[in-house]
Motif scaffolding. Structure first.
Motif, short mmCIF file in Angstrom:
data_model
loop_
_atom_site.label_atom_id
_atom_site.label_comp_id
_atom_site.label_asym_id
_atom_site.label_seq_id
_atom_site.Cartn_x
_atom_site.Cartn_y
_atom_site.Cartn_z
N ASP A 113 37.55 58.37 24.52
CA ASP A 113 38.27 57.65 25.57
C ASP A 113 39.66 58.25 25.79
O ASP A 113 40.10 58.43 26.93
N MET A 114 40.35 58.58 24.72
CA MET A 114 41.69 59.17 24.84
C MET A 114 41.61 60.55 25.47
O MET A 114 42.43 60.90 26.32
N ALA A 115 40.65 61.34 25.06
CA ALA A 115 40.50 62.69 25.60
C ALA A 115 40.15 62.64 27.09
O ALA A 115 40.63 63.47 27.87
N ASP A 116 39.32 61.67 27.49
CA ASP A 116 38.99 61.52 28.92
C ASP A 116 40.22 61.16 29.74
O ASP A 116 40.42 61.66 30.84
N VAL A 117 41.06 60.28 29.19
CA VAL A 117 42.27 59.87 29.90
C VAL A 117 43.23 61.06 30.06
O VAL A 117 43.81 61.27 31.12
N LEU A 118 43.37 61.85 29.00
CA LEU A 118 44.35 62.94 29.01
C LEU A 118 43.77 64.26 29.53
O LEU A 118 44.52 65.20 29.77
N GLY A 119 42.46 64.35 29.64
CA GLY A 119 41.83 65.59 30.11
C GLY A 119 41.94 66.72 29.11
O GLY A 119 42.19 67.87 29.48
N ILE A 120 41.75 66.41 27.82
CA ILE A 120 41.86 67.43 26.77
C ILE A 120 40.61 67.39 25.90
O ILE A 120 39.75 66.53 26.06
N LYS A 121 40.52 68.32 24.93
CA LYS A 121 39.36 68.42 24.05
C LYS A 121 39.57 67.63 22.77
O LYS A 121 40.68 67.27 22.41
N ILE A 122 38.43 67.42 22.06
CA ILE A 122 38.44 66.74 20.77
C ILE A 122 38.01 67.74 19.70
O ILE A 122 37.03 68.45 19.87
N LEU A 123 38.76 67.78 18.59
CA LEU A 123 38.38 68.59 17.44
C LEU A 123 37.78 67.64 16.40
O LEU A 123 38.45 66.79 15.84
N ASP A 124 36.46 67.78 16.18
CA ASP A 124 35.74 66.93 15.24
C ASP A 124 35.70 67.61 13.87
O ASP A 124 35.05 68.63 13.70
#
Length: 161
Positions: A141-152
């Motif tokens: 949800d945060m990545a969608d709002v900010l338009g960035i990637k997630i490092l899992d």
């Protein structure tokens, strides 16, 4: 959907406090009134201390977030704008709970931490959960709002989502 809210509720702690209160009722109805009063005080103390819930709320339109503190349904928290963020990271951490006595075994559990990394690589811990699924949902949800990637980094190896 302007706001996304995640609140962690201390379920197990509330069950334990309910057991203490129930046990105190049984003890108060019997002959051990002093022990029943002590048990009731402990149960009510646990119930009040576990009435505080924590979480995070994201405003998707204005790109703000706030760490939530909820006491008896009243929500507190100050809105902050997301800093210039490069990526969101989710990683697994092992927590050890201190035991009340030296000869008791230490309790350990996994927790999943969601961090936002600024341009200068300084992390901001935004959310912490005992559930991998919940932590990844918050990060998404945060990545969608900010338009960035997630490092899992939850499974030992790092992968971009």
């Amino acid at each position: 959907m302007p706001n996304i809210r995640y609140i962690k509720k201390p379920f197990l702690e509330r069950i334990i406090s309910a057991v203490f209160i129930f046990a105190s009722i049984i003890l108060l109805s019997g002959e051990q009134k002093a022990f029943g009063i002590v048990t009731l005080i402990i149960g009510l103390g646990l119930l009040i201390s576990n009435s505080v819930c924590t979480g995070i709320e994201i405003n998707t339109e204005q790109k703000y977030y706030r760490k939530l503190y909820s006491f008896l349904g009243i929500v507190f928290g100050e809105w902050e704008s997301f800093p210039k963020t490069e990526y969101i990271s989710v990683y697994k951490s092992r927590e050890t709970l201190n035991s009340p006595a030296a000869n008791w075994p230490a309790l350990t559990s996994n927790s999943y931490i969601v961090n936002s990394f600024w341009e200068d690589r300084r992390p901001i811990t935004l959310y912490k959960s005992n559930s991998k699924k919940e932590a990844l949902a918050v990060a998404k949800d945060m990545a969608d709002v900010l338009g960035i990637k997630i490092l899992d980094s939850t499974d030992g190896e790092q992968k971009w989502l």
